[in-house]
Design a protein around this motif. Structure first.
Motif, PDB file in Angstrom:
ATOM      1  N   ILE A   1      50.777  52.263  58.960  1.00  0.00           N
ATOM      2  CA  ILE A   1      50.754  52.231  57.496  1.00  0.00           C
ATOM      3  C   ILE A   1      49.311  53.024  57.081  1.00  0.00           C
ATOM      4  O   ILE A   1      49.265  53.631  56.126  1.00  0.00           O
ATOM      5  N   TYR A   2      48.180  52.602  57.886  1.00  0.00           N
ATOM      6  CA  TYR A   2      46.883  53.164  57.616  1.00  0.00           C
ATOM      7  C   TYR A   2      47.127  54.991  57.512  1.00  0.00           C
ATOM      8  O   TYR A   2      46.609  55.601  56.767  1.00  0.00           O
ATOM      9  N   THR A   3      47.593  55.330  58.641  1.00  0.00           N
ATOM     10  CA  THR A   3      47.735  56.890  58.683  1.00  0.00           C
ATOM     11  C   THR A   3      48.618  57.369  57.550  1.00  0.00           C
ATOM     12  O   THR A   3      48.080  58.375  56.869  1.00  0.00           O
ATOM     13  N   THR A   4      49.674  56.906  57.365  1.00  0.00           N
ATOM     14  CA  THR A   4      50.478  57.547  56.220  1.00  0.00           C
ATOM     15  C   THR A   4      49.761  57.502  54.810  1.00  0.00           C
ATOM     16  O   THR A   4      50.090  58.278  54.136  1.00  0.00           O
TER      17      THR A   4
ATOM     18  N   ILE B   1      60.857  49.596  59.974  1.00  0.00           N
ATOM     19  CA  ILE B   1      61.832  48.569  60.413  1.00  0.00           C
ATOM     20  C   ILE B   1      61.636  48.535  62.187  1.00  0.00           C
ATOM     21  O   ILE B   1      61.645  47.532  62.625  1.00  0.00           O
ATOM     22  N   ALA B   2      61.684  49.647  62.853  1.00  0.00           N
ATOM     23  CA  ALA B   2      61.433  49.724  64.006  1.00  0.00           C
ATOM     24  C   ALA B   2      60.182  48.826  64.601  1.00  0.00           C
ATOM     25  O   ALA B   2      60.198  48.169  65.343  1.00  0.00           O
ATOM     26  N   ASP B   3      59.222  49.163  63.871  1.00  0.00           N
ATOM     27  CA  ASP B   3      58.027  48.436  64.055  1.00  0.00           C
ATOM     28  C   ASP B   3      58.139  46.886  63.946  1.00  0.00           C
ATOM     29  O   ASP B   3      57.614  46.008  64.931  1.00  0.00           O
ATOM     30  N   HIS B   4      58.909  46.504  62.924  1.00  0.00           N
ATOM     31  CA  HIS B   4      59.320  45.267  62.579  1.00  0.00           C
ATOM     32  C   HIS B   4      60.048  44.564  63.894  1.00  0.00           C
ATOM     33  O   HIS B   4      59.865  43.343  64.128  1.00  0.00           O
ATOM     34  N   ARG B   5      60.961  45.474  64.140  1.00  0.00           N
ATOM     35  CA  ARG B   5      61.784  44.794  65.460  1.00  0.00           C
ATOM     36  C   ARG B   5      60.994  44.533  66.619  1.00  0.00           C
ATOM     37  O   ARG B   5      61.013  43.677  67.424  1.00  0.00           O
ATOM     38  N   THR B   6      59.753  45.292  66.972  1.00  0.00           N
ATOM     39  CA  THR B   6      59.079  45.211  67.940  1.00  0.00           C
ATOM     40  C   THR B   6      58.116  43.918  67.923  1.00  0.00           C
ATOM     41  O   THR B   6      57.965  43.125  68.757  1.00  0.00           O
ATOM     42  N   ILE B   7      57.662  43.924  66.578  1.00  0.00           N
ATOM     43  CA  ILE B   7      56.917  42.610  66.096  1.00  0.00           C
ATOM     44  C   ILE B   7      57.680  41.601  66.605  1.00  0.00           C
ATOM     45  O   ILE B   7      57.190  40.718  67.326  1.00  0.00           O
TER      46      ILE B   7
ATOM     47  N   VAL C   1      54.702  56.270  49.547  1.00  0.00           N
ATOM     48  CA  VAL C   1      54.701  56.704  51.166  1.00  0.00           C
ATOM     49  C   VAL C   1      56.215  56.373  51.445  1.00  0.00           C
ATOM     50  O   VAL C   1      56.644  57.146  52.487  1.00  0.00           O
ATOM     51  N   VAL C   2      56.691  55.160  51.463  1.00  0.00           N
ATOM     52  CA  VAL C   2      58.040  54.674  52.031  1.00  0.00           C
ATOM     53  C   VAL C   2      59.218  55.469  51.329  1.00  0.00           C
ATOM     54  O   VAL C   2      60.482  55.614  51.814  1.00  0.00           O
ATOM     55  N   SER C   3      59.065  56.238  50.404  1.00  0.00           N
ATOM     56  CA  SER C   3      59.922  57.098  49.835  1.00  0.00           C
ATOM     57  C   SER C   3      60.256  58.426  50.659  1.00  0.00           C
ATOM     58  O   SER C   3      61.313  59.138  50.438  1.00  0.00           O
ATOM     59  N   GLN C   4      59.341  58.454  51.430  1.00  0.00           N
ATOM     60  CA  GLN C   4      59.360  59.795  52.468  1.00  0.00           C
ATOM     61  C   GLN C   4      60.234  59.554  53.464  1.00  0.00           C
ATOM     62  O   GLN C   4      60.569  58.538  54.002  1.00  0.00           O
ATOM     63  N   PRO C   5      61.056  60.687  53.761  1.00  0.00           N
ATOM     64  CA  PRO C   5      62.172  60.764  54.913  1.00  0.00           C
ATOM     65  C   PRO C   5      61.678  60.009  56.078  1.00  0.00           C
ATOM     66  O   PRO C   5      60.778  60.200  56.557  1.00  0.00           O
ATOM     67  N   GLY C   6      62.450  58.988  56.638  1.00  0.00           N
ATOM     68  CA  GLY C   6      62.108  58.551  57.921  1.00  0.00           C
ATOM     69  C   GLY C   6      61.133  57.391  58.012  1.00  0.00           C
ATOM     70  O   GLY C   6      61.004  56.598  58.938  1.00  0.00           O
ATOM     71  N   THR C   7      60.239  57.145  56.975  1.00  0.00           N
ATOM     72  CA  THR C   7      59.351  56.237  56.771  1.00  0.00           C
ATOM     73  C   THR C   7      59.850  54.699  57.058  1.00  0.00           C
ATOM     74  O   THR C   7      59.133  53.828  57.661  1.00  0.00           O
TER      75      THR C   7
END
Length: 242
Positions: A233-236, A204-210, A193-199
Motif C-alpha cells: 500500500i505504501y509503495t503504490t 486480495i491475494a494479500d488478504h488471503r495470506t493474512i 491506485v486500486v483503479s490500476q490493472p492488477g492492484t
C-alpha cells in the motif's frame, strides 16, 4: 460474533455511541466512507445488492439507510438512476469525521512506519483472540472483494470492512482505534491506485495470506502478512505522488 454485534462494535470502537438499529449502523458506515474520501460528491453508490453484500446486511437495511441519507441531502436518489453522493457535509452522522480529516496532515512515511508497528500488534492479538464467526465473515468479505474487481469504490468499501473486522478482533479498543485512523489515510487517493490493472487482485491475494495466518493462529505469519500488505500500500501510494 453476528453482524449486528460487529456493527455495534465498529461504532463503539471508533468512538461513537451505538444506535438502536442495524439501519442506523449502515448510515454511520456510508457517512464514514464519505468522511474518509472513499466516496466524493458525484460518486455513485454501489447498487443495493452489492452494498448489502459488502456490509453483510440485507438489501432492505441498505435501502432504509439510503432513504435516511437522502432525506438529509447527503445522497441523491432518482428513479432509474444510480444513487450518488450529493454532499460531503455529513455533520454528526459520521463517526469522528474530523479525526479522519486530521489524519491527512501526517507524512506518508510516518504513517507507514506507524501502521507497521500498530498492525503487527493487532495481527498478533487477533491471531489469538479471533472468533470462528469472524473467520467466516472475513471469508465472505474476500468473496465480495472478488466480485468488486472492476469497481474500485466497492472494493475499498469491502477492504475497509475486512481490515476493521481484524482490528476489532484484537480485543484492544485503543489499538483498533489507531489502526482504523491510520487506515483512513489518503483513501481518496487510494481509489486512483486500486483503479490500476492488477492492484485489486494483489490486495486480495494479500488478504488471503493474512487470513491464512489468522486461521492457523500463527502470530508471526499474520504479522508478516500484514507488513507485506502495508508495504505494498505504501509503495503504490508513494508512486502516485512521484
Amino acid at each position: 460474533m453476528d453482524i449486528r454485534a460487529m456493527l455495534e462494535d465498529d461504532v463503539a470502537t471508533l468512538g461513537g455511541a451505538p444506535k438502536t438499529s442495524t439501519k442506523d449502523f449502515v448510515v454511520q458506515k456510508i457517512t464514514t466512507f464519505i468522511a474518509t474520501g472513499i466516496l466524493k460528491v458525484g460518486d455513485p453508490l454501489p447498487g443495493e445488492r452489492e452494498l448489502a453484500s459488502a456490509l453483510s446486511v440485507s438489501r432492505e437495511t441498505v435501502r432504509g439507510a439510503i432513504l435516511i441519507l437522502s432525506n438529509h441531502g447527503i445522497l441523491s436518489v432518482a428513479h432509474g438512476l444510480r444513487t450518488v453522493v450529493a454532499s460531503v457535509d455529513v455533520g454528526e452522522l459520521a463517526i469522528q469525521a474530523a479525526r479522519y480529516r486530521d489524519i491527512a496532515a501526517y507524512n506518508l512515511d510516518d504513517v507507514h512506519q506507524a501502521r507497521l508497528l500498530i498492525e503487527a500488534q493487532v495481527a498478533r492479538a487477533a491471531a489469538v483472540k479471533m472468533e470462528p464467526s469472524t473467520f467466516d465473515y472475513l471469508r465472505k468479505s474476500i468473496a465480495a472483494q472478488e466480485d468488486a474487481c472492476d469497481d474500485p469504490v466497492r472494493f475499498l468499501i469491502c477492504d475497509r470492512e475486512f481490515h476493521t473486522a481484524i482490528y476489532r478482533s484484537s480485543g484492544n479498543a485503543v489499538l483498533a482505534d489507531l489502526a482504523a485512523d491510520l487506515y483512513s489515510y489518503l483513501l481518496s487517493h487510494r481509489k486512483r491506485v486500486v483503479s490500476q490493472p492488477g492492484t485489486i487482485a494483489s490486495s486480495i491475494a494479500d488478504h488471503r495470506t493474512i487470513l491464512s495466518g489468522l486461521e492457523t493462529r500463527d502470530q508471526d505469519a499474520a504479522a508478516a502478512a500484514f507488513a507485506i500488505h502495508e508495504t505494498r500500500i505504501y509503495t503504490t501510494t508513494k508512486l502516485l505522488f512521484s
